[in-house]
Write an enzyme that holds these catalytic residues in place. Structure first.
Site, PDB file in Angstrom:
ATOM      1  CD  GLU A  55      -1.380   1.008  -8.115  1.00 53.93           C
ATOM      2  OE1 GLU A  55      -2.069   1.793  -7.425  1.00 53.93           O
ATOM      3  OE2 GLU A  55      -0.312   1.349  -8.637  1.00 53.93           O
ATOM      4  CB  CYS A  84       3.577   3.096  -4.267  1.00 51.34           C
ATOM      5  SG  CYS A  84       2.248   2.385  -3.280  1.00 51.34           S
TER       6      CYS A  84
END
Ligand code: THU
Length: 128
Positions: A55, A84
């Protein structure tokens, strides 16, 4: 760009993941409000703490190309895992309304707004 198309781009990016230690490959595709899509994969390191998530690879690539408003990000993992905390915070920097789409390579994705994945978050507004 449909959510399914974004997932497909994330699945393609996942194939480029460099994950020789965890073997947990992650692909991401982020859709900017201007229509551009940026992809990323996780890049691990023998010095484990230097690993960068998929990401963040995608977000930093987008920002480096001048995109800072994001409609959606698709994340593809083997088990449909969610981003996360560090990646949630990095995404949050650019707004709370980004749709986070989580998917296996094939199968039905799930989705949630970033603001719901990171409630009560700290952001740039608090530094003004
Ligand atoms: N990982 C991601 O790429 N994104 C996340 O949001 C969670 C974890 C990567 C980091 C590492 O390469 C592997 O998955 C196992 O933690």
């Amino acid at each position: 760009m449909t959510p399914d198309e974004l997932v497909q781009l994330a699945a393609k990016a996942r194939k480029l993941a460099y994950a020789p230690y965890s073997h947990y490959k992650v692909g991401a595709a982020i859709l900017a409000n201007d229509g551009r899509v940026f992809t990323g994969c996780n890049v691990e390191n023998a010095s484990f703490g230097l690993t960068c998530c998929a990401e963040r690879t995608a977000v930093f690539s987008a920002v480096a190309a001048g995109a800072k408003k994001f409609a959606a990000i698709a994340i593809v993992t083997s088990n449909g895992g969610s981003p996360c905390g560090a990646c949630r915070q990095v995404l949050r920097e650019f707004g709370t309304s980004t749709l986070v789409i989580m998917s296996r390579p094939k199968g039905r994705p799930t989705a949630a707004l970033l603001g719901d994945l990171l409630p009560g978050s700290f952001g740039p507004e608090q530094l003004r």
